[in-house]
Design an enzyme around this catalytic site. Structure first.
Site, mmCIF file in Angstrom:
data_model
loop_
_atom_site.group_PDB
_atom_site.id
_atom_site.type_symbol
_atom_site.label_atom_id
_atom_site.label_comp_id
_atom_site.label_asym_id
_atom_site.label_seq_id
_atom_site.Cartn_x
_atom_site.Cartn_y
_atom_site.Cartn_z
ATOM 1 N N VAL A 237 0.841 -1.199 0.000
ATOM 2 C CA VAL A 237 0.000 0.000 0.000
ATOM 3 C C VAL A 237 0.875 1.247 0.000
ATOM 4 C CG1 VAL A 237 -1.778 1.259 1.296
ATOM 5 C CG2 VAL A 237 -1.731 -1.243 1.357
ATOM 6 N N CYS A 238 0.506 2.227 -0.825
ATOM 7 C CA CYS A 238 1.152 3.539 -0.801
ATOM 8 C C CYS A 238 0.045 4.595 -0.758
ATOM 9 C CB CYS A 238 2.085 3.722 -2.000
ATOM 10 S SG CYS A 238 1.234 3.736 -3.591
ATOM 11 N N TYR A 239 0.331 5.795 -1.196
ATOM 12 C CA TYR A 239 -0.680 6.861 -1.172
ATOM 13 C C TYR A 239 -1.810 6.622 -2.174
ATOM 14 C CZ TYR A 239 2.492 9.657 1.649
ATOM 15 O OH TYR A 239 3.310 10.109 2.647
ATOM 16 N N PHE B 95 -3.837 3.920 -0.219
ATOM 17 C CA PHE B 95 -4.527 4.140 1.049
ATOM 18 C C PHE B 95 -5.670 5.132 0.900
ATOM 19 C CE2 PHE B 95 -5.106 6.511 5.011
ATOM 20 C CZ PHE B 95 -5.588 5.477 5.799
#
Length: 109
Positions: free
Chosen positions: A63-65, A92
């Site tokens: 998961v990243c931005y 996210f």
């Protein structure tokens, strides 16, 4: 060698509920402000230990931005021997809007 798969939040949620490992590669402040419940924060300092101690065959969701950086990180994990890796499309930010009830905060700050 296998490749990572890009998945929507619904699939990530199902994988997490089935025991997948969720790793968040955003910066520590963003992780502290909100993250997927049960996820582990990974950065350049912790990734080597994570890899050394991980089950390389366990499903792993990165998961990243917004779902861009997680693709590079997922490819990196595949290159390190992980066999079942996913990149969360929308990151996210999409998770938080889809599953606000499954979003945690680090209250230790």
């Amino acid at each position: 060698m296998s490749e990572f798969k890009r998945i929507p939040p619904e699939t990530a949620k199902a994988l997490r509920e089935d025991g997948a490992v969720v790793v968040d590669i955003r910066d520590v402040q963003a992780y502290a402000a909100g993250h997927i419940q049960g996820s582990t924060h990974l950065d350049n300092h912790s990734v080597a230990d994570f890899i050394r101690n991980a089950d390389l065959d366990a499903p792993t969701v990165v998961v990243c931005y917004h779902g861009n950086s997680s693709q590079s990180a997922a490819a990196y994990l595949i290159g390190q021997g992980f066999s079942d890796v996913y990149s969360l499309d929308g990151g996210f930010e999409l998770w938080r809007s889809t599953y606000p009830q499954d979003t945690a905060r680090d209250l230790s700050e």
